[in-house]
Design an enzyme around this catalytic site. Sequence first.
Site, mmCIF file in Angstrom:
data_model
loop_
_atom_site.group_PDB
_atom_site.id
_atom_site.type_symbol
_atom_site.label_atom_id
_atom_site.label_comp_id
_atom_site.label_asym_id
_atom_site.label_seq_id
_atom_site.Cartn_x
_atom_site.Cartn_y
_atom_site.Cartn_z
ATOM 1 N N THR A 252 0.839 -1.202 0.000
ATOM 2 C CA THR A 252 0.000 0.000 0.000
ATOM 3 C C THR A 252 0.873 1.250 0.000
ATOM 4 O O THR A 252 1.938 1.277 0.626
ATOM 5 C CB THR A 252 -0.968 0.031 1.200
ATOM 6 O OG1 THR A 252 -1.230 1.387 1.564
ATOM 7 C CG2 THR A 252 -0.391 -0.671 2.412
ATOM 8 N N SER B 296 -0.877 3.568 10.318
ATOM 9 C CA SER B 296 -1.772 2.692 11.080
ATOM 10 C C SER B 296 -1.025 1.392 11.331
ATOM 11 O O SER B 296 -0.005 1.118 10.692
ATOM 12 C CB SER B 296 -3.071 2.386 10.323
ATOM 13 O OG SER B 296 -2.867 1.328 9.390
ATOM 14 N N TYR C 172 -2.180 -1.588 10.627
ATOM 15 C CA TYR C 172 -2.340 -2.352 9.389
ATOM 16 C C TYR C 172 -1.251 -1.980 8.385
ATOM 17 O O TYR C 172 -0.575 -2.854 7.827
ATOM 18 C CB TYR C 172 -3.733 -2.113 8.779
ATOM 19 C CG TYR C 172 -3.738 -2.273 7.287
ATOM 20 C CD1 TYR C 172 -3.645 -3.541 6.708
ATOM 21 C CD2 TYR C 172 -3.790 -1.162 6.434
ATOM 22 C CE1 TYR C 172 -3.607 -3.692 5.329
ATOM 23 C CE2 TYR C 172 -3.756 -1.309 5.066
ATOM 24 C CZ TYR C 172 -3.661 -2.580 4.514
ATOM 25 O OH TYR C 172 -3.619 -2.718 3.158
ATOM 26 N N HIS C 173 -1.085 -0.685 8.126
ATOM 27 C CA HIS C 173 -0.085 -0.263 7.141
ATOM 28 C C HIS C 173 1.329 -0.670 7.585
ATOM 29 O O HIS C 173 2.186 -0.984 6.763
ATOM 30 C CB HIS C 173 -0.158 1.251 6.920
ATOM 31 C CG HIS C 173 -1.396 1.697 6.185
ATOM 32 N ND1 HIS C 173 -2.525 2.138 6.830
ATOM 33 C CD2 HIS C 173 -1.672 1.754 4.863
ATOM 34 C CE1 HIS C 173 -3.448 2.461 5.927
ATOM 35 N NE2 HIS C 173 -2.963 2.237 4.718
ATOM 36 N N LYS D 77 2.232 -4.034 6.574
ATOM 37 C CA LYS D 77 2.587 -4.122 5.145
ATOM 38 C C LYS D 77 4.048 -3.701 4.918
ATOM 39 O O LYS D 77 4.665 -4.113 3.944
ATOM 40 C CB LYS D 77 1.645 -3.266 4.291
ATOM 41 C CG LYS D 77 0.165 -3.513 4.524
ATOM 42 C CD LYS D 77 -0.285 -4.851 3.983
ATOM 43 C CE LYS D 77 -0.540 -4.776 2.492
ATOM 44 N NZ LYS D 77 -1.165 -6.013 1.981
ATOM 45 N N ASN E 266 -15.661 5.067 -2.114
ATOM 46 C CA ASN E 266 -16.846 4.203 -2.064
ATOM 47 C C ASN E 266 -17.790 4.654 -0.953
ATOM 48 O O ASN E 266 -19.017 4.703 -1.125
ATOM 49 C CB ASN E 266 -16.438 2.743 -1.833
ATOM 50 C CG ASN E 266 -15.724 2.139 -3.037
ATOM 51 O OD1 ASN E 266 -15.625 2.782 -4.089
ATOM 52 N ND2 ASN E 266 -15.231 0.921 -2.894
ATOM 53 N N ARG E 267 -17.206 5.001 0.195
ATOM 54 C CA ARG E 267 -18.027 5.474 1.315
ATOM 55 C C ARG E 267 -18.736 6.772 0.956
ATOM 56 O O ARG E 267 -19.916 6.948 1.249
ATOM 57 C CB ARG E 267 -17.147 5.700 2.555
ATOM 58 C CG ARG E 267 -16.718 4.419 3.231
ATOM 59 C CD ARG E 267 -16.024 4.694 4.560
ATOM 60 N NE ARG E 267 -14.621 5.005 4.415
ATOM 61 C CZ ARG E 267 -14.030 6.098 4.857
ATOM 62 N NH1 ARG E 267 -14.746 7.030 5.489
ATOM 63 N NH2 ARG E 267 -12.737 6.294 4.683
ATOM 64 N N TYR F 294 -12.385 13.727 7.176
ATOM 65 C CA TYR F 294 -11.652 13.710 8.451
ATOM 66 C C TYR F 294 -10.764 14.954 8.552
ATOM 67 O O TYR F 294 -9.901 15.178 7.709
ATOM 68 C CB TYR F 294 -10.769 12.473 8.562
ATOM 69 C CG TYR F 294 -11.522 11.162 8.653
ATOM 70 C CD1 TYR F 294 -12.915 11.124 8.826
ATOM 71 C CD2 TYR F 294 -10.852 9.948 8.578
ATOM 72 C CE1 TYR F 294 -13.596 9.923 8.918
ATOM 73 C CE2 TYR F 294 -11.524 8.737 8.672
ATOM 74 C CZ TYR F 294 -12.897 8.729 8.838
ATOM 75 O OH TYR F 294 -13.560 7.528 8.923
ATOM 76 N N VAL G 208 -4.497 9.563 13.676
ATOM 77 C CA VAL G 208 -3.319 10.389 13.885
ATOM 78 C C VAL G 208 -2.609 10.448 12.540
ATOM 79 O O VAL G 208 -2.040 9.460 12.073
ATOM 80 C CB VAL G 208 -2.392 9.775 14.960
ATOM 81 C CG1 VAL G 208 -1.116 10.593 15.097
ATOM 82 C CG2 VAL G 208 -3.120 9.685 16.295
ATOM 83 N N GLU G 209 -2.701 11.583 11.872
ATOM 84 C CA GLU G 209 -2.061 11.745 10.558
ATOM 85 C C GLU G 209 -1.879 13.227 10.306
ATOM 86 O O GLU G 209 -2.582 14.057 10.874
ATOM 87 C CB GLU G 209 -2.922 11.124 9.445
ATOM 88 C CG GLU G 209 -4.293 11.777 9.290
ATOM 89 C CD GLU G 209 -5.179 11.145 8.214
ATOM 90 O OE1 GLU G 209 -4.766 10.149 7.602
ATOM 91 O OE2 GLU G 209 -6.297 11.657 8.005
#
Lengths: 382, 382
Positions: free
Chosen positions: A144, A179, A181-182, A185, A240-241, A255, A327-328
Amino acid sequence: MRILILGADGYLGWPLCMYCSQQGHEIIAVDNYLRRNMCRELDCQPIAPIPNLARRAEIWREVSGHDVPIYIGDIADYRFLKGVFEQHNPDAVVHLAEQPSAPYSMIDRDKAAQTVSNNLIGTLNVAYAVRETNPDCHLVKIGTMGEYGTPDIDIEEGWLEIEHKGRKDKFLYPRQASSLYHTTKIQDTDLLWFYVRTWGLRVTDLMQGPVYGIATDETALDERLLPNFNYDEVFGTVLNRFVVQAITEYPLTVYGNGSQIRGYLNILDSLQCIHLSLLNPAKPGELRVFNQIVETFSVNDLAAKVKEAGSTLGYDVKVNNVKNPRVEKEDHYYNPTYSGLLELGLRPHYLTTEVLADMFRLVCKYKENIRREMIFRGVSWK
Amino acid sequence: MRILILGADGYLGWPLCMYCSQQGHEIIAVDNYLRRNMCRELDCQPIAPIPNLARRAEIWREVSGHDVPIYIGDIADYRFLKGVFEQHNPDAVVHLAEQPSAPYSMIDRDKAAQTVSNNLIGTLNVAYAVRETNPDCHLVKIGTMGEYGTPDIDIEEGWLEIEHKGRKDKFLYPRQASSLYHTTKIQDTDLLWFYVRTWGLRVTDLMQGPVYGIATDETALDERLLPNFNYDEVFGTVLNRFVVQAITEYPLTVYGNGSQIRGYLNILDSLQCIHLSLLNPAKPGELRVFNQIVETFSVNDLAAKVKEAGSTLGYDVKVNNVKNPRVEKEDHYYNPTYSGLLELGLRPHYLTTEVLADMFRLVCKYKENIRREMIFRGVSWK
């Protein structure tokens, strides 16, 4: 080409099974329904009803004549996975069998541990199965763009030559994701890069941006073949959302200030990119990295495009800047390179009002399935 | 200071428990005997008999008067780990509870998976336990210089400022390790760096080189308190192995041409470094990295030093350049920085003939326990 697809029941996995079998390849499909189980656990269903994988394969055979054998099992179970490799001896394997949600990985310790364990033991097993059954098998792993984070320097395609105190060396581009998840990866790339160097495996890592879209040429044959299109905060990708939110008159959940820039691509291009990578495999001992995006937008850009497309169809789309649960960085430099897949022949589908309007029309057919309370729950990074 | 030591039964763990309690700190010791179980499984015992952790703590209490409560349990079991944090509310935690052997991680798929799972779920759990019980608790994690590999540029202390196309940013120094074990240490840093950024944890990562030595001030009080000194290929570090090989007239097993350069340190300095890090904690939201070595040698340098020290004691030490079972560069650039711990006050013990002769004398007492067939088995990276 004989292609093993891991995570074949997923948002990209199932469309990829159909696309590649339509292109004349022999497909073997593996999934353990992890995504379905997680969705059921969190009570967030895809917008259209999705037959199970066996039934999907049956419908696909009826409409296309292509047979896709399926195996329901967990790739974290090495004996199972190696058995599938031994039985089919694939020329290539596409590894999509990871826990794919950033918010899911941030909910609590158990879900974080599940993400680490599923994504890393799965990837380790794929590397070992390739090594132990056919080291020449080309492994295509979906990474990703989120692995890069938002560095203050240009993002290159996987690798970076660094000059330091008068000397030079080339490294994997430094990665710091936003995150857990990231982060897994990044870690699965660490794993694969080690085994590429040590065993001479051939690996392509596709650093994909958020994918949008619901229709492909193959789903057009029968709507029961649609991918699992989620519109909830945990499993749905942002565009998509937004389309679902627009249809159900739910103000778009931007966000923070919405300045976050990312690279995006249509599901049609995701299929093309993976297929092009399969047709042009990495060399033995090569970890080849492509940045799999076709254009960049801020979240505000996406909201404006959805608002505009909605208005052509009579929707009055509102935008709501919610407190950022993540947090970004919101304001940041972002200049990624993405030429490798174009050089392989990718013909991008850009995000136009017409593309969005088509999404609106298809999603609208399933409007009655939308549950507004599932749209936003504010999974916090803190 | 109240210090929780995870992996307290290990080669460094137990000496650290004694050292820190002797320095006046309150120590809580946790271990699940993973290292002992792996040694038993591979039939490679430490050179001296090692009482279990309960008995070690008992002997330590007898000779020093210090009480070290012990918990036998697996930090991969989050409920267990969190319970220990809740009960003792430590000011700092030293995380030594990882599978520590590169060869072990390369034996087969199951041992690779065990290494990934143990090292990453363990580290994830430590991060969560700190976050959920006391985010101010300082986490000291032992990393390894092996994470850096052998880059063609100078190795900095954890971080690297990169200038690229006229822009600059600072990143974790790019890492590419030469074993799966070392790769999991890159990955655990990925994990911690993510949670440091997201939650503001305070973390020190000690990039340690291979440690040598058997005696500490505390083991001098009672030889039953010696660390588990392994001399086999899987769990023994290189200099420890060479000393045992010299004593038993086994030609020193230099891998390949022996030009590989690494940074080394005495176990006395490892204890000092960890203690200095504890006394000077990282700030909230800081991942602080120190390169924990005091001098660099090639493997040939080590062999020559062991040969020389041996000759002063009457041993005729031979050297055997065995085919390198590992995949690693033998001739390479190596210029690491290691000033951070010196600035904190580290007073190094350098590798002298006298230091080696002392090791010879102590190890020689246990000469009858040495099993020559355990020394080298040639675990291959391929």
